[in-house]
Design an enzyme around this catalytic site. Structure first.
Site, PDB file in Angstrom:
ATOM      1  N   HIS A 137       0.518  -1.060   0.141  1.00  0.00           N
ATOM      2  CA  HIS A 137       0.426   0.117  -0.057  1.00  0.00           C
ATOM      3  C   HIS A 137       0.975   1.338   0.231  1.00  0.00           C
ATOM      4  CE1 HIS A 137      -3.086   2.517   1.718  1.00  0.00           C
ATOM      5  NE2 HIS A 137      -3.586   2.392   1.235  1.00  0.00           N
ATOM      6  N   ASP A 214       2.975  -5.232   7.984  1.00  0.00           N
ATOM      7  CA  ASP A 214       1.683  -4.230   7.586  1.00  0.00           C
ATOM      8  C   ASP A 214       0.588  -5.913   7.288  1.00  0.00           C
ATOM      9  OD1 ASP A 214      -0.267  -2.857   7.336  1.00  0.00           O
ATOM     10  OD2 ASP A 214       0.731  -1.794   5.566  1.00  0.00           O
ATOM     11  N   GLN A 217      -4.325  -5.890   6.347  1.00  0.00           N
ATOM     12  CA  GLN A 217      -5.129  -6.769   6.013  1.00  0.00           C
ATOM     13  C   GLN A 217      -5.233  -7.990   5.939  1.00  0.00           C
ATOM     14  OE1 GLN A 217      -7.220  -5.759   3.736  1.00  0.00           O
ATOM     15  NE2 GLN A 217      -6.647  -3.693   3.102  1.00  0.00           N
ATOM     16  N   LYS A 240     -10.559  -1.460   9.266  1.00  0.00           N
ATOM     17  CA  LYS A 240     -10.410  -3.076   8.919  1.00  0.00           C
ATOM     18  C   LYS A 240     -11.118  -4.298   9.836  1.00  0.00           C
ATOM     19  CE  LYS A 240      -7.412  -0.587   5.971  1.00  0.00           C
ATOM     20  NZ  LYS A 240      -8.037  -0.455   4.892  1.00  0.00           N
ATOM     21  N   CYS A 378      -4.879   2.378  -3.659  1.00  0.00           N
ATOM     22  CA  CYS A 378      -3.051   2.730  -3.539  1.00  0.00           C
ATOM     23  C   CYS A 378      -1.966   2.237  -3.311  1.00  0.00           C
ATOM     24  CB  CYS A 378      -3.615   3.572  -1.754  1.00  0.00           C
ATOM     25  SG  CYS A 378      -5.170   4.043  -1.439  1.00  0.00           S
TER      26      CYS A 378
END
Lengths: 420, 148
Positions: A137, A214, A217, A240, A378
């Site tokens: 991202h 990261d 997700q 999220k 993004c």
């Protein structure tokens, strides 16, 4: 026989899953959009919130709100207790060893910027390398470009294989003894690819590099244990994960965080201040300057409790069935190409449709109540790599149903008809 | 500038053009017909000449892209624009019927209320990020700079 057995297992996963009860917990799912039932498949952008989270936020503001870590009065003590208890929930959720390792941030972007500004600015110099991937991202690209321009290190990016799989062999060739940091997503927000984080961490540590993952997700779909993975940093955003917006988390190994200078200066992050100098507070306060997002943190803990109640494993299994079904159904749509077919995938289906721009797709299916994301997500470098300017992405959550996937695919057929 | 495009841009008075547009859309019973019409308009909309498909003419949206070129001809401003998305191009075609081939003062004085009347106003919102609100802003900005 094997085949039947497999089918039975699928049926078990789905039939024991309390989908009706779960859907009732999310008030927004019963709204109508353009006169149609809302089919919300934009969960990788942001997930909807269960009543339990919404109620907990209301309760906090109604019953136990004040600033934290300050007052010697009942409300402040209560709010501090709730805020710190939220930190404890996050620690348990990530499998971290101590609450000192859990820093609350605004979102994952701020968590990555914190690492770049604090650890990166102190430790990276000319001749060093930072390794990211094309699947990142923008939040895991831009902070490193900004710091590279300031410090003069080399920023390298690993390409995925054509089908979206993480390319371990290329990763090995890009790793050198100059690599000081590997900063990669745990799950790609476009391709859905699950990065083999255990292997990546081990390989990176073998050359002496630190690892930042990261997990924005990943955490809604995969049970994460940072000590097991061994990564040095792990971050995610709360919204999220069925939690509020405005709250994110940075996990860092205690010894790594101890050695880092503060990120932003202000109240709460100091132990003493004179007009000449200040002394920093202990972890985690050292990295939480100013009044934090108190109620958002409490809301995030409620979201984690909610997920634990349903069961992370049942959610993961159910979502995989949704993804498998969606993949099968999408493959039957004429002219549709799925981008990202890694074997190990989060519940994300990104695709292009012959001769129809993703923006047109999104507009037509929106009229039918279906919410998806259209655009570059993004992740412009990845779009360039696959030579598309934009794609359409359907992303699934614990509350989506097989019927919704049918409605989504039917809506796509309407698109095909209208653009025929 | 594309000569055919120039000649095809009829100079119906603005108010009349707006009324015509609203009447056209009043025909349709449901969203499918409205969008099929937009798709049709988008497809028929003359594409921008390749020389103008450059970054300097691009109004970036995250979801779709819009290119806009303006030129002064006599007392009027002429605009050409297109999008990589068909429906957005269809809406561009509607907007240009009202805003292109007009005097700067007319452009500044005209609000896109007809878009609301035909039920497409959400597409003009900046939050859509499809380049349309940026296009309208650029058209008005160009008109203003002609008067300054």
């Amino acid at each position: 026989m094997d085949h039947n057995f497999a089918k039975e297992k699928v049926a078990d996963t789905v039939s024991s899953y309390k989908i009706t009860r779960i859907r009732e917990d999310f008030p927004i799912l019963s709204t109508m959009v353009h006169g149609r039932d809302l089919v919300y498949l934009d969960n990788a952008s942001s997930a909807q919130k269960p009543r339990q989270v919404i109620d907990r936020i209301t309760e906090a503001y109604t019953m136990s709100y004040s600033n934290v870590h300050r007052g010697l009065h009942f409300m402040s003590e209560k709010a501090t207790e709730d805020y710190e208890s939220a930190r404890d929930s996050v620690r348990a959720f990530l499998g971290a060893s101590s609450n000192a390792e859990i820093i609350f941030t605004r979102n994952a972007t701020e968590a990555i910027n914190l690492v770049a500004s604090s650890w990166g600015r102190t430790n990276l110099r000319v001749g060093d390398e930072v390794l990211i991937t094309y699947m990142e991202h923008h939040s895991n690209i831009v902070p490193w470009q900004m710091l590279r321009d300031e410090k003069g290190f080399v920023l390298k990016a690993l390409k995925p294989k054509k089908d979206g799989t993480f390319d371990v062999d290329s990763f090995k060739t890009l790793l050198t003894d100059r690599t000081k940091l590997v900063s990669v997503c745990h799950v790609s927000n476009v391709l859905g690819t699950v990065v083999p984080v255990f292997e990546v961490t081990k390989l990176a540590h073998d050359v002496g590099a630190l690892v930042l993952l990261d997990g924005s997700q990943a955490v809604p779909h995969i049970s994460v244990d940072v000590q097991n993975i061994g990564c040095d940093f792990y971050c995610f955003t709360g919204h999220k994960l069925y939690g509020p917006s405005g709250i994110g988390v940075l996990y860092g190994k205690e010894n790594v965080l101890e050695a880092m200078p503060p990120y932003q200066g202000g109240g709460n992050m100091i132990s003493s201040v004179s007009i000449e100098m200040s002394k920093w507070a202990d972890l985690p306060s050292k990295f939480e300057s100013g009044t934090p997002a108190i109620v958002q943190a409490i809301g995030l803990a409620a979201a984690i409790d909610y997920m634990n109640d349903i069961g992370l494993d049942s959610i993961a299994k159910y979502e995989q069935e949704l993804l498998n079904y969606a993949t099968r159904m999408l493959d039957l749509v004429e002219g549709l190409t799925i981008i990202g077919r890694a074997y190990d995938k989060g519940p994300i289906a990104t695709f292009v449709l012959d001769c129809v721009h993703p923006h047109d797709i999104a507009m037509i299916i929106d009229q039918q109540g279906v919410a998806v994301r259209a655009g570059n997500h993004c992740a412009q470098p990845l779009m360039d790599l696959y030579k598309v300017s934009a794609t359409t992405r359907a992303s699934f959550a614990m509350y989506n149903t097989f019927e919704e996937i049918d409605m989504f695919v039917d809506a796509l057929k309407v698109v095909r008809r209208m653009f025929a | 500038m594309n000569q055919e495009f120039f000649e095809n841009t009829l100079r119906t008075p603005i108010e009349e053009e707006k009324t015509k547009l609203i009447e056209e859309f009043a025909f349709f019973d449901n969203w499918t017909e409205r969008y099929e019409y937009l798709i049709d308009l988008g497809r028929k909309h003359p594409p921008l000449e390749e020389v103008y498909k450059r970054d300097e003419f691009k109004l970036s949206g995250c979801q779709s892209q819009v290119w806009l070129v303006g030129e002064r001809v006599g007392d009027r401003l002429l605009f050409q624009a297109m999008s990589d998305a068909v429906i957005v191009s269809g809406i561009i075609a509607l907007l240009l019927r009202v805003y292109s081939n007009r005097t700067p003062q007319d452009i500044i004085d005209t609000e896109p209320d007809f878009i609301h009347a035909i039920g497409l106003d959400s597409h003009l919102s900046a939050i859509r990020n499809n380049g349309l609100s940026a296009m309208l802003k650029a058209i008005k900005g160009r008109a203003q700079s002609e008067l300054d």
